[in-house]
Write an enzyme that holds these catalytic residues in place. Sequence first.
Site, PDB file in Angstrom:
ATOM      1  N   HIS A   1       0.855  -1.202   0.000  1.00 32.22           N
ATOM      2  CA  HIS A   1       0.000   0.000   0.000  1.00 32.22           C
ATOM      3  C   HIS A   1       0.882   1.240   0.000  1.00 32.22           C
ATOM      4  CE1 HIS A   1       0.927  -0.461   4.239  1.00 32.22           C
ATOM      5  NE2 HIS A   1       0.373   0.703   4.533  1.00 32.22           N
TER       6      HIS A   1
ATOM      7  N   HIS B   1      -7.318  -1.326   4.679  1.00 29.66           N
ATOM      8  CA  HIS B   1      -6.446  -0.493   5.508  1.00 29.66           C
ATOM      9  C   HIS B   1      -6.819   0.951   5.191  1.00 29.66           C
ATOM     10  CE1 HIS B   1      -2.996   0.654   7.804  1.00 29.66           C
ATOM     11  NE2 HIS B   1      -2.273   1.062   6.769  1.00 29.66           N
TER      12      HIS B   1
ATOM     13  N   ASP C   1      -0.124  -3.843   6.053  1.00 22.88           N
ATOM     14  CA  ASP C   1      -0.991  -3.271   7.084  1.00 22.88           C
ATOM     15  C   ASP C   1      -2.439  -3.620   6.760  1.00 22.88           C
ATOM     16  OD1 ASP C   1       1.430  -2.178   7.631  1.00 22.88           O
ATOM     17  OD2 ASP C   1       0.798  -0.083   7.555  1.00 22.88           O
TER      18      ASP C   1
ATOM     19  N   HIS D   1       1.337   3.939   1.983  1.00 21.20           N
ATOM     20  CA  HIS D   1       1.811   4.743   3.115  1.00 21.20           C
ATOM     21  C   HIS D   1       3.326   4.906   3.080  1.00 21.20           C
ATOM     22  CE1 HIS D   1      -2.083   3.995   5.593  1.00 21.20           C
ATOM     23  NE2 HIS D   1      -2.135   5.098   4.864  1.00 21.20           N
TER      24      HIS D   1
ATOM     25  N   HIS E   1       5.989  -5.391  11.554  1.00 21.12           N
ATOM     26  CA  HIS E   1       5.376  -4.068  11.701  1.00 21.12           C
ATOM     27  C   HIS E   1       5.092  -3.830  13.191  1.00 21.12           C
ATOM     28  CE1 HIS E   1       2.652  -0.664  10.572  1.00 21.12           C
ATOM     29  NE2 HIS E   1       3.371  -0.649   9.462  1.00 21.12           N
TER      30      HIS E   1
ATOM     31  N   ASP F   1       5.705   4.776   5.179  1.00 23.62           N
ATOM     32  CA  ASP F   1       6.630   3.818   5.815  1.00 23.62           C
ATOM     33  C   ASP F   1       6.814   2.548   4.991  1.00 23.62           C
ATOM     34  OD1 ASP F   1       3.906   3.306   6.599  1.00 23.62           O
ATOM     35  OD2 ASP F   1       4.608   1.988   8.205  1.00 23.62           O
TER      36      ASP F   1
HETATM   37 ZN   LIG Z   1       2.836   0.685   7.885  1.00 15.21          ZN
HETATM   38 ZN   LIG Z   2      -0.205   1.690   6.435  1.00 13.91          ZN
END
Ligand SMILES: [Zn+2]
Ligand SMILES: [Zn+2]
Length: 317
Positions: free
Chosen positions: A61, A143, A214, A63, A272, A65
Amino acid sequence: MFEIVFLGTSASAPSVRRGLSAHVVKHNEYRFLVDCGEGTQRQILQSGLGFKRLNRVLITHGHLDHILGLAGLFSTLSRWETIEDIEIMGGKWALERIEALLYGVRVIPPGKKTNINLKLREVQAGIIFDEDDFTITAFPVSHRGPDCFGYIFEERARRPFLPEKADALGVPAGPLRRDLVNGQAVTLADGGVVQPEDVLGPQIPGTRYVHVGDTGRTDNILAACRGADTLVIEATYLEEEAQMAHDFAHLTAAQAAQLAHDAGVQQLILTHISRRYRERDVVAEARAIFPNTVVARDFDVFQVRRGECVKVEPEKK
Ligand SMILES: [Zn+2]
Ligand SMILES: [Zn+2]
């Protein structure tokens, strides 16, 4: 067999011991970088993996991070000539952000030819890779933000060749046996015909490795995780902060463990991990529900085979 090298196991921000999300999944000569958090290129160096053949990237995804490391990695790779083509696969939203990251700040100047031919390939649910003896299947994950995906790495089922049966039927070693393995009937020198069914054993399912980034829900990924030899999934929170996990669309260790239990997986590997918890508390919460759980650390290497997952020593640097 799939080999998983954990390059980053921290949630949201790095800690002293944990980098941001990144993993390399290896199968035969294939290598896939799964997510690429900030600092991944240094983790790759430190792991001893090197950059060779690291030409396929899967993104769970968009994001930061999970994608910010792509800028640094590409900045380095575009100065070298070791990799000619790189394919980044991910959901639409993730790819839009990656495109902005790599082209917007001119890591790769627009229109300029670099050493690397970069291809961004949008992932839809279904089989996204089918080569050699394995497939990768993408499945949707809930998510924050759209187009989040988990990935199933799966070896093709196969029927083993039974040499004792071939001997008994008088099939000589060599090309005839190869044809039978490839599913073709063969005619022997005496005119007798042997069918593949005569010399192949019952079908054996291939190794199944499931990777989830996530996610805030488990009910809609249960089917994808079912029967996995190994499931890698996030465990950002503990039950004491279950409300926060829900609000930010993440899982608690207990929720991840319950999923592993319900889906009948062999081995659960949690990643994570938040800096706010001690690793042993994460392990304890999960193992109370699903004993076969470990929490991954940076540079851990696991080999996944049918029915087993073993931790091995990292490659020599
Ligand atoms: Zn993450
Ligand atoms: Zn995320």
